[in-house]
Design an enzyme around this catalytic site. Structure first.
Site, PDB file in Angstrom:
ATOM      1  CD  GLU A 122      -2.957  -1.113   2.284  1.00 38.10           C
ATOM      2  OE1 GLU A 122      -2.633  -1.568   3.603  1.00 38.10           O
ATOM      3  OE2 GLU A 122      -4.183  -1.039   1.925  1.00 38.10           O
ATOM      4  CD  GLU A 142      -3.266  -6.928   3.553  1.00 40.79           C
ATOM      5  OE1 GLU A 142      -2.775  -7.827   2.705  1.00 40.79           O
ATOM      6  OE2 GLU A 142      -2.882  -5.644   3.531  1.00 40.79           O
TER       7      GLU A 142
HETATM    8  C1  1HE Z   1       6.504  -8.548  11.975  1.00 40.55           C
HETATM    9  C2  1HE Z   1       5.924  -8.420  10.776  1.00 40.55           C
HETATM   10  C3  1HE Z   1       4.855  -7.764  10.557  1.00 40.55           C
HETATM   11  C4  1HE Z   1       7.499  -9.761  10.451  1.00 40.55           C
HETATM   12  N1  1HE Z   1       4.271  -7.319  11.796  1.00 40.55           N
HETATM   13  N2  1HE Z   1       5.845  -8.298  13.131  1.00 40.55           N
HETATM   14  N3  1HE Z   1       1.882  -8.525   6.321  1.00 40.55           N
HETATM   15  C5  1HE Z   1       2.293  -9.937   6.723  1.00 40.55           C
HETATM   16  O1  1HE Z   1       1.305 -10.820   6.978  1.00 40.55           O
HETATM   17  C6  1HE Z   1       3.712  -9.977   6.557  1.00 40.55           C
HETATM   18  C7  1HE Z   1       4.261 -10.775   7.434  1.00 40.55           C
HETATM   19  N4  1HE Z   1       5.695 -11.204   7.579  1.00 40.55           N
HETATM   20  C8  1HE Z   1       6.303 -12.090   6.902  1.00 40.55           C
HETATM   21  O2  1HE Z   1       5.551 -12.793   6.017  1.00 40.55           O
HETATM   22  C9  1HE Z   1       7.658 -12.455   6.951  1.00 40.55           C
HETATM   23  O3  1HE Z   1       7.963 -11.887   8.220  1.00 40.55           O
HETATM   24  C10 1HE Z   1       8.702 -11.705   5.954  1.00 40.55           C
HETATM   25  C11 1HE Z   1       8.196 -12.433   4.200  1.00 40.55           C
HETATM   26  C12 1HE Z   1       8.333 -10.439   5.577  1.00 40.55           C
HETATM   27  C13 1HE Z   1      10.088 -11.968   6.227  1.00 40.55           C
HETATM   28  O4  1HE Z   1      10.507 -13.086   6.459  1.00 40.55           O
HETATM   29  P1  1HE Z   1      11.666 -13.241   7.347  1.00 40.55           P
HETATM   30  O5  1HE Z   1      12.072 -14.798   7.296  1.00 40.55           O
HETATM   31  O6  1HE Z   1      12.824 -12.596   6.728  1.00 40.55           O
HETATM   32  O7  1HE Z   1      11.550 -12.796   8.650  1.00 40.55           O
HETATM   33  P2  1HE Z   1      10.664 -13.189   9.899  1.00 40.55           P
HETATM   34  O8  1HE Z   1      11.354 -14.302  10.737  1.00 40.55           O
HETATM   35  O9  1HE Z   1       9.281 -13.993   9.512  1.00 40.55           O
HETATM   36  O10 1HE Z   1      10.371 -11.672  10.895  1.00 40.55           O
HETATM   37  C14 1HE Z   1      11.305 -11.437  11.811  1.00 40.55           C
HETATM   38  C15 1HE Z   1      10.668 -10.651  12.994  1.00 40.55           C
HETATM   39  O11 1HE Z   1       9.807  -9.637  12.295  1.00 40.55           O
HETATM   40  C16 1HE Z   1       9.880 -11.640  13.539  1.00 40.55           C
HETATM   41  O12 1HE Z   1       9.996 -11.344  14.832  1.00 40.55           O
HETATM   42  P3  1HE Z   1      10.704 -11.959  15.956  1.00 40.55           P
HETATM   43  O13 1HE Z   1      10.314 -10.951  17.231  1.00 40.55           O
HETATM   44  O14 1HE Z   1      10.160 -13.361  16.220  1.00 40.55           O
HETATM   45  O15 1HE Z   1      11.993 -11.932  15.503  1.00 40.55           O
HETATM   46  C17 1HE Z   1       8.474 -11.381  12.963  1.00 40.55           C
HETATM   47  O16 1HE Z   1       7.320 -11.724  13.889  1.00 40.55           O
HETATM   48  C18 1HE Z   1       8.636  -9.902  12.845  1.00 40.55           C
HETATM   49  N5  1HE Z   1       7.613  -9.413  11.620  1.00 40.55           N
HETATM   50  N6  1HE Z   1       6.638  -9.320   9.703  1.00 40.55           N
HETATM   51  C19 1HE Z   1       5.044  -7.526  13.028  1.00 40.55           C
HETATM   52  N7  1HE Z   1       4.027  -7.564   9.575  1.00 40.55           N
HETATM   53  C20 1HE Z   1      -3.108  -0.822   6.872  1.00 40.55           C
HETATM   54  S1  1HE Z   1      -3.783  -2.318   6.617  1.00 40.55           S
HETATM   55  C21 1HE Z   1      -2.145  -3.310   6.014  1.00 40.55           C
HETATM   56  C22 1HE Z   1      -2.689  -4.443   6.358  1.00 40.55           C
HETATM   57  C23 1HE Z   1      -1.240  -5.431   6.725  1.00 40.55           C
HETATM   58  O17 1HE Z   1      -0.316  -4.970   6.162  1.00 40.55           O
HETATM   59  S2  1HE Z   1      -1.293  -7.141   7.234  1.00 40.55           S
HETATM   60  C24 1HE Z   1       0.039  -7.328   7.582  1.00 40.55           C
HETATM   61  C25 1HE Z   1       0.407  -8.094   6.253  1.00 40.55           C
END
Ligand code: 1HE
Length: 268
Positions: A122, A142
């Site tokens: 976005e 989402e």
């Molecule tokens: C997060 C987030 C996040 C990572 N919010 N903490 N977005 C998503 O659903 C994307 C979710 N994220 C992923 O699919 C993956 O994290 C990635 C593909 C982006 C990256 O993968 P990777 O293997 O490099 O990293 P990771 O091990 O998954 O994440 C590292 C840390 O970042 C981990 O936290 P930790 O405390 O365990 O180290 C994750 O939890 C954290 N993390 N992404 C919070 N999005 C206005 S409305 C908009 C609607 C949306 O955007 S919905 C969200 C969509």
């Protein structure tokens, strides 16, 4: 290079540098690597503050993400129980911030790599040019998280890729790689891995050389004209054309061409 960390606004997870001979290019870096640049409320508000307070020298901006990903979207850790009214206001906060990106003072170029997902997509779609490197992938998770886009994605993303592709992405969790994404319309430029920022900076320097009124017309009039019925669009276009061409700078630039002192259009 001038560098400033905006820790006084609402987040230290975003930095603003200015570059160029006249500090005419703003470089805005999402810098929350540990959370893959997920957009917390503080980060969204800081982004809004940056675009509301760009230095007066700035004529174009680049936004990019530190680490392996551009942006993982909304910070899911902050997704608390909100009632309907709070949910609407949260979404409206994103709208206000991304409006400042799209309809702010200068054109914005997104340098994309790695994850460009959810709210990260976005944000990218609120920018005026998107440059992606080969590591880029696009998704709207989402759908599978039981939520909906809330940062203007339902308005902006179909303008890039069409309603059918966005519907498919959200229904099925489809992920587009960099090449398919460029073909679908997410990005206007596709470059080798690691080169998106350099390409975006090169483009920003060029954009910054345009007459400011031309850039203003492209940012503020063109998207509105595109949504007007044709007869109203033609009228708006004529008014904008008249205003832009009346600027002294436009006269000087046209005269320079007529005098053989300005670049010709060259095949790339
Ligand atoms: C997060 C987030 C996040 C990572 N919010 N903490 N977005 C998503 O659903 C994307 C979710 N994220 C992923 O699919 C993956 O994290 C990635 C593909 C982006 C990256 O993968 P990777 O293997 O490099 O990293 P990771 O091990 O998954 O994440 C590292 C840390 O970042 C981990 O936290 P930790 O405390 O365990 O180290 C994750 O939890 C954290 N993390 N992404 C919070 N999005 C206005 S409305 C908009 C609607 C949306 O955007 S919905 C969200 C969509």
């Amino acid at each position: 290079m001038n560098s400033k960390t905006l820790s006084n606004s609402t987040s230290s997870d975003i930095q603003l540098d200015t570059r160029g001979d006249h500090q005419e290019v703003a470089v805005i870096r999402l810098s929350r690597v540990a959370k893959r640049n997920a957009l917390s409320d503080g980060l969204i508000l800081a982004l809004r503050d940056i675009f509301e307070n760009l230095p007066a020298t700035v004529r174009a901006a680049v936004i990019h993400g530190e680490g392996a990903h551009f942006c993982a979207g909304l910070d899911l850790g902050e997704l608390q129980e909100r009632d309907a009214g709070q949910g609407m206001h949260h979404s409206r906060m994103w709208h206000a911030a991304l409006e400042r990106v799209q309809f702010g003072p200068v054109p914005v170029i997104a340098a994309l790599h790695g994850a460009v997902v959810g709210g990260g997509l976005e944000l990218a779609s609120a920018c005026h040019i998107r440059v992606a490197d080969e590591s880029t992938f696009y998704a709207l998770p989402e759908g599978s998280r039981g939520i909906f886009v809330g940062g203007g994605g339902s308005v902006r993303i179909p303008k890039l890729i069409g309603v059918a592709r966005m519907t498919d992405m959200m229904l099925t969790g489809r992920v587009y790689n960099a090449q398919d994404g460029e073909r679908a319309g997410f990005a206007q430029y596709l470059v080798p891995e690691g080169q998106a920022l350099a390409k975006a900076l090169e483009l920003a320097v060029r954009v910054a050389q345009n007459a400011p009124l031309t850039n203003y017309a492209l940012m503020h009039a063109l998207p509105r004209i595109a949504e007007q019925p044709a007869d109203q669009g033609y009228l708006t276009e004529s008014l904008m054309a008249a205003i832009v061409q009346s600027a002294p700078e436009a006269k000087q630039r046209v005269q320079a061409f007529l005098d053989g002192k300005a670049n010709k259009v060259a095949k790339s």
